[in-house]
Each structure stands twice: as structure tokens, then as C-alpha cells.
Design a protein around this motif. Structure first.
Motif, PDB file in Angstrom:
ATOM      1  N   PHE A  96       8.968  -5.120   7.390  1.00 56.34           N
ATOM      2  CA  PHE A  96      10.812  -3.943   6.877  1.00 56.34           C
ATOM      3  C   PHE A  96      10.198  -2.722   6.181  1.00 56.34           C
ATOM      4  O   PHE A  96      10.826  -1.716   5.593  1.00 56.34           O
ATOM      5  CB  PHE A  96      11.948  -4.662   6.082  1.00 56.34           C
ATOM      6  CG  PHE A  96      12.787  -5.552   6.863  1.00 56.34           C
ATOM      7  CD1 PHE A  96      13.279  -5.147   7.862  1.00 56.34           C
ATOM      8  CD2 PHE A  96      12.369  -7.047   6.530  1.00 56.34           C
ATOM      9  CE1 PHE A  96      14.556  -6.201   8.750  1.00 56.34           C
ATOM     10  CE2 PHE A  96      13.188  -7.853   7.466  1.00 56.34           C
ATOM     11  CZ  PHE A  96      14.000  -7.433   8.610  1.00 56.34           C
ATOM     12  N   ILE A 151      13.007 -15.478   9.470  1.00 53.69           N
ATOM     13  CA  ILE A 151      13.857 -15.586   9.643  1.00 53.69           C
ATOM     14  C   ILE A 151      14.070 -14.293  11.719  1.00 53.69           C
ATOM     15  O   ILE A 151      14.954 -14.178  12.323  1.00 53.69           O
ATOM     16  CB  ILE A 151      15.634 -15.171   9.513  1.00 53.69           C
ATOM     17  CG1 ILE A 151      14.834 -14.137   9.021  1.00 53.69           C
ATOM     18  CG2 ILE A 151      15.427 -17.118   9.451  1.00 53.69           C
ATOM     19  CD1 ILE A 151      16.724 -14.042   8.031  1.00 53.69           C
ATOM     20  N   GLU A 152      12.717 -13.539  11.295  1.00 55.08           N
ATOM     21  CA  GLU A 152      11.995 -11.927  12.049  1.00 55.08           C
ATOM     22  C   GLU A 152      11.916 -12.348  13.009  1.00 55.08           C
ATOM     23  O   GLU A 152      12.216 -11.431  14.561  1.00 55.08           O
ATOM     24  CB  GLU A 152      12.764 -11.159  10.971  1.00 55.08           C
ATOM     25  CG  GLU A 152      13.051 -10.295  10.161  1.00 55.08           C
ATOM     26  CD  GLU A 152      14.310  -9.948  10.904  1.00 55.08           C
ATOM     27  OE1 GLU A 152      14.181  -9.156  11.916  1.00 55.08           O
ATOM     28  OE2 GLU A 152      15.475 -10.026  10.130  1.00 55.08           O
ATOM     29  N   HIS A 162      19.879 -17.421   6.260  1.00 57.04           N
ATOM     30  CA  HIS A 162      19.934 -17.587   4.643  1.00 57.04           C
ATOM     31  C   HIS A 162      21.312 -17.359   4.096  1.00 57.04           C
ATOM     32  O   HIS A 162      21.934 -16.843   4.955  1.00 57.04           O
ATOM     33  CB  HIS A 162      19.210 -16.174   4.001  1.00 57.04           C
ATOM     34  CG  HIS A 162      16.748 -16.591   4.461  1.00 57.04           C
ATOM     35  ND1 HIS A 162      16.496 -17.729   3.726  1.00 57.04           N
ATOM     36  CD2 HIS A 162      16.387 -15.647   4.664  1.00 57.04           C
ATOM     37  CE1 HIS A 162      15.507 -16.656   4.066  1.00 57.04           C
ATOM     38  NE2 HIS A 162      15.699 -16.500   5.172  1.00 57.04           N
ATOM     39  N   ASP A 168      10.150  -5.723   1.316  1.00 62.53           N
ATOM     40  CA  ASP A 168      11.053  -7.285   1.674  1.00 62.53           C
ATOM     41  C   ASP A 168      10.258  -7.747   0.655  1.00 62.53           C
ATOM     42  O   ASP A 168      10.095  -8.843   1.637  1.00 62.53           O
ATOM     43  CB  ASP A 168      10.966  -7.178   3.140  1.00 62.53           C
ATOM     44  CG  ASP A 168      12.163  -8.405   2.900  1.00 62.53           C
ATOM     45  OD1 ASP A 168      12.324  -9.084   2.752  1.00 62.53           O
ATOM     46  OD2 ASP A 168      10.949  -9.633   4.415  1.00 62.53           O
ATOM     47  N   PHE A 204       9.933 -10.025  -0.772  1.00 57.44           N
ATOM     48  CA  PHE A 204      10.376 -11.676  -1.702  1.00 57.44           C
ATOM     49  C   PHE A 204       9.037 -13.232  -2.171  1.00 57.44           C
ATOM     50  O   PHE A 204       7.926 -12.517  -1.565  1.00 57.44           O
ATOM     51  CB  PHE A 204      11.390 -12.253  -0.553  1.00 57.44           C
ATOM     52  CG  PHE A 204      12.920 -11.889  -0.931  1.00 57.44           C
ATOM     53  CD1 PHE A 204      12.740 -10.590  -0.277  1.00 57.44           C
ATOM     54  CD2 PHE A 204      14.164 -12.615  -1.032  1.00 57.44           C
ATOM     55  CE1 PHE A 204      14.178  -9.466  -1.043  1.00 57.44           C
ATOM     56  CE2 PHE A 204      14.960 -11.728  -0.648  1.00 57.44           C
ATOM     57  CZ  PHE A 204      15.156 -10.376  -0.331  1.00 57.44           C
ATOM     58  N   ARG A 238      22.242 -10.644   5.338  1.00 55.49           N
ATOM     59  CA  ARG A 238      22.161 -11.839   5.391  1.00 55.49           C
ATOM     60  C   ARG A 238      23.770 -12.036   5.784  1.00 55.49           C
ATOM     61  O   ARG A 238      23.372 -13.021   7.371  1.00 55.49           O
ATOM     62  CB  ARG A 238      21.969 -12.563   4.143  1.00 55.49           C
ATOM     63  CG  ARG A 238      20.222 -12.038   3.629  1.00 55.49           C
ATOM     64  CD  ARG A 238      20.623 -13.408   2.402  1.00 55.49           C
ATOM     65  NE  ARG A 238      19.401 -13.758   1.916  1.00 55.49           N
ATOM     66  CZ  ARG A 238      18.915 -15.215   1.000  1.00 55.49           C
ATOM     67  NH1 ARG A 238      20.026 -15.221   0.738  1.00 55.49           N
ATOM     68  NH2 ARG A 238      17.407 -14.524   0.781  1.00 55.49           N
ATOM     69  N   PHE A 298      20.375  -6.729   1.157  1.00 55.41           N
ATOM     70  CA  PHE A 298      20.378  -8.307   1.370  1.00 55.41           C
ATOM     71  C   PHE A 298      21.459  -9.198   1.553  1.00 55.41           C
ATOM     72  O   PHE A 298      21.694 -10.141   2.353  1.00 55.41           O
ATOM     73  CB  PHE A 298      19.071  -8.967   0.625  1.00 55.41           C
ATOM     74  CG  PHE A 298      17.796  -8.574   1.019  1.00 55.41           C
ATOM     75  CD1 PHE A 298      17.002  -8.507   1.967  1.00 55.41           C
ATOM     76  CD2 PHE A 298      17.155  -7.581  -0.401  1.00 55.41           C
ATOM     77  CE1 PHE A 298      16.101  -8.722   2.023  1.00 55.41           C
ATOM     78  CE2 PHE A 298      15.884  -6.633   0.680  1.00 55.41           C
ATOM     79  CZ  PHE A 298      15.738  -6.788   1.271  1.00 55.41           C
TER      80      PHE A 298
HETATM   81  N1  LIG Z   1      13.577 -11.942   2.427  1.00 57.76           N
HETATM   82  C1  LIG Z   1      15.251 -11.685   3.802  1.00 57.76           C
HETATM   83  C2  LIG Z   1      14.443 -12.173   4.955  1.00 57.76           C
HETATM   84  C3  LIG Z   1      14.314 -11.509   6.109  1.00 57.76           C
HETATM   85  O1  LIG Z   1      13.196 -11.233   5.775  1.00 57.76           O
HETATM   86  C4  LIG Z   1      16.007 -12.462   2.311  1.00 57.76           C
HETATM   87  O2  LIG Z   1      15.639 -13.512   2.413  1.00 57.76           O
HETATM   88  O3  LIG Z   1      17.275 -12.380   3.186  1.00 57.76           O
END
Ligand SMILES: N[C@@H](CCO)C(=O)O
Ligand SMILES: Nc1ncnc2c1ncn2[C@@H]1O[C@H](COP(=O)(O)OP(=O)(O)OP(=O)(O)O)[C@@H](O)[C@H]1O
Length: 326
Positions: free
Chosen positions: A226, A34-35, A309, A205, A207, A293, A289
Motif C-alpha cells: 500500500f 487479506i490482500e 477485519h 499500512d 500496523f 474495511r 481504514f
Molecule cells: N492494515 C489493514 C489491512 C490491509 O492491509 C487493516 O487493518 O485494515
């Protein structure tokens, strides 16, 4: 698919040639993310098919990007599995003062990195968490002598700036939680234990969708955009909040959490201040986050196709972390 900027075959082909990567065979916009704008770039060189990722940076500037790209180079040189950015051959010029890792495509800053093998593990087991914890600690240690400095641009200062921007979209209970958590994090950041936390370049970040696995083996960390200098504990907390929770409720999963922390500590044992502040940093990671978001959801940018998200997921994670910290 988040393709904010359409890149032509001609422009991508020319960059691939200049980088010495061969002849462009395919350019494919990437689903997810999304970035930034991301494309898979397939080339052919000496009869061999090669795969790269072309990223156009939509928010980051020419000034900010060298920190990330050189960090990836530094980590790759230290044998941490990350995508290696490709350099323009030749000497540095006024146009490319930053080691030639940063390019211009459609007027935007851009990079070409190796495509990692494998795929993301979205339903991780304790074994996956063990691999990630181990590699995260190795990455922290490998980055200790990285000479560039840039703060985590999504750190406390950004939360303080952004919470007032998203507050008008919150119901009273959400607004109260956001305000209370922000006050708590400002209080923690002013304390002596926080000042004692070991720091260095962190991913910030990491994830599940930013790690690749192949046949149960970790093949790489990616999406370093990030990254920044911050406490190592914050990086650990970001991971625990994504890799080691029950996704439906946001509640921590003890088995995965223990596997992650034990693997991390085998490489780098946690300091006393880190053990003390882990509950507070888990809250910080959830707040970070939730806020980003909310910001993406309520103040979206243009994109050819974009799936934001769900912000309420991190509201649940934060509520769980606050409840467990008591
Ligand atoms: N990891 C982030 C997205 C932006 O890198 C999220 O899940 O909100
Ligand atoms: N180096 C790489 N190797 C293999 N696949 C990659 C690589 N970089 C990106 N991808 C693929 O592209 C997708 C989107 O990339 P990425 O997650 O970096 O998007 P983004 O918009 O920059 O970031 P975010 O995850 O923060 O929204 C990834 O999920 C992955 O499938």
C-alpha cells in the motif's frame, strides 16, 4: 487463511530454481493477510535450509508493482530492515523489463522476498513504539532519493470514490460521520499547511502485523503493497492509530504515543505544518481504514478462507480522534 490462488509445488519449485534459491522442500499457505496470496517457501541449498515468502498479487497490476518492489530493494540497500526481493539472473528482457523482480505465477504478478525473523508484537509497549517511530523516520529519510513515483492509491481520491459505494450499508449516524469527515479531509487537503507537509514514499499500512520483532529488537517492516508517495505525517498517523491506542475503546494511549513521536523526532524533527496538522491526519488515518474495511466487509472478494477485519474498530478510533481534536 487468505489463499485466493492455489499454487502447485511444481510451479513454486520451478520459480525457486530459476531464482537460484535451491530446491523447494515445502510450500505452505500463510494464515492472515487479506490482500494477497502468500506462501512460505522453504528451500534447500548446499545443505542449508532457507526461508522465503512467495506473494501473488491479487489486485495490484504489473504496471503498479515495480514501484513497491524497487522501493523495498532501495530500502534494503540503505540498511532499512525490509524483505529483499529476489531477482531473476541474467539481463532484462521484453518479458521482464522491470529489473527482473516481478514474476508471473498462475498468470498473476508475483514476487519472492526474504522471510523476516521474529514475530509481530500485537500488545506493544512504549519500548516497541519507540523502535517503530525511530525506524519509520529512518525509512522516510532513506526513501528521499528513491526515483520512482506513484501516489498513495488509498489516498483522498480513493476515499472520495469509495465512500459513496459503502454509504448504502451505513445507518444514519454512521453516514453522517462518514460524509462529515470526508468533507473535512477535502477541506484540509486544499489548505496551505497541507501543501507545506514534507512528502515522500511512505509505507501507509505499518500496523502491528506488518512489523517483526525478535527478543525485543525490531527485525523488519514488511507488506509494502500500500506504499506510495504521500505526506510523512500520514504515515505517522497510521502508526499512532494502531500502535498507540487502547484496542478496546480506540482511545489514544498517551505514553505509547509520546514514546513513538519522541523516537521519530530524534531522527527527524517534525516541521511546524506537521505539528499543526497531526490531529487532522490522525482523523484521516482512521477514515482511510474505516472506509477500506467497510469496502472489504460489504463488497468481499472470493477467497479460500478469509477473515475480514472489523470495520467498527476504526469507526470508534475516528470518533475518538474527532473528540480529541476539539
Ligand atoms: N492494515 C489493514 C489491512 C490491509 O492491509 C487493516 O487493518 O485494515
Ligand atoms: N517477508 C516476510 N517475512 C516473514 N513473514 C512474512 C513476510 N511476508 C508475509 N509474512 C507473513 O504472512 C502474513 C500475511 O502477509 P501480509 O500481511 O503481507 O498479507 P497481505 O494479505 O498481503 O496483507 P494485509 O496485511 O494487508 O492483509 C504476515 O502476517 C506474516 O506472518
Amino acid at each position: 487463511m487468505a489463499v485466493f490462488t492455489e499454487v502447485s509445488q511444481e510451479e513454486a519449485g520451478e520459480l525457486a530454481r530459476k531464482l537460484g534459491l535451491g530446491e523447494l522442500r515445502e510450500l505452505r499457505g500463510i494464515q492472515g493477510g487479506i490482500e494477497n496470496t502468500n506462501y512460505f517457501l522453504t528451500t534447500e541449498q548446499d545443505g542449508e535450509t532457507l526461508e522465503y515468502v512467495l506473494t501473488l498479487f491479487e489486485r495490484l497490476t504489473f504496471e503498479q508493482l515495480p514501484f513497491y518492489l524497487h522501493l523495498m530493494k532501495h530500502l534494503a540497500l540503505h540498511r532499512i530492515p525490509v524483505p529483499d526481493p529476489h531477482e531473476l539472473p541474467g539481463s532484462e528482457t521484453k518479458e521482464h523489463p522491470e529489473g527482473r523482480l516481478l514474476h508471473t505465477v498462475c498468470g498473476k504478478p508475483a514476487a519472492v522476498v526474504d522471510r523476516l525473523r521474529g514475530k509481530s508484537e500485537l500488545q506493544p509497549t512504549a519500548a516497541h513504539c519507540d523502535h517503530v517511530g525511530d525506524m519509520l523516520a529512518r525509512m522516510h529519510l532513506a526513501a528521499r532519493d528513491y526515483p520512482r513515483n506513484q501516489p498513495n492509491l488509498r489516498g483522498l481520491a480513493w476515499w472520495n470514490e469509495t465512500v459513496p459505494v459503502v454509504l448504502p450499508y451505513m445507518d444514519p449516524a454512521q453516514a453522517a460521520l462518514l460524509n462529515a469527515e470526508l468533507a473535512f479531509q477535502n477541506h484540509i487537503a486544499a489548505g496551505s499547511a497541507y501543501a507545506a507537509l514534507p512528502r515522500g514514499p511512505i509505507h501507509a499500512d505499518l500496523f502491528r502485523d506488518n512489523v517483526m520483532f525478535e527478543n525485543g529488537r525490531l527485525t523488519g517492516f514488511f507488506d509494502f503493497y500500500f506504499a506510495g508517495v504521500d505526506s510523512w505525517l500520514f504515515d505517522i498517523a497510521v502508526c499512532l492509530n494502531d500502535w498507540c491506542i487502547d484496542l478496546a475503546s480506540g482511545a489514544p494511549d498517551e505514553e505509547r504515543e509520546q514514546a513513538f513521536l519522541a523516537a521519530y523526532a530524534r531522527v527527524r524533527p517534525l516541521a511546524a505544518a506537521e505539528r499543526q496538522l497531526l490531529p487532522a491526519m490522525l482523523r484521516a488515518g482512521a477514515l482511510r481504514f474505516w472506509v477500506s474495511r467497510l469496502w472489504d466487509f460489504h463488497l468481499p472478494r472470493e477467497a479460500a478462507m478469509l477473515k475480514p477485519h472489523d470495520p467498527t474498530h476504526f469507526e470508534r478510533v475516528l470518533r475518538q480522534r474527532v473528540a480529541h481534536a476539539r
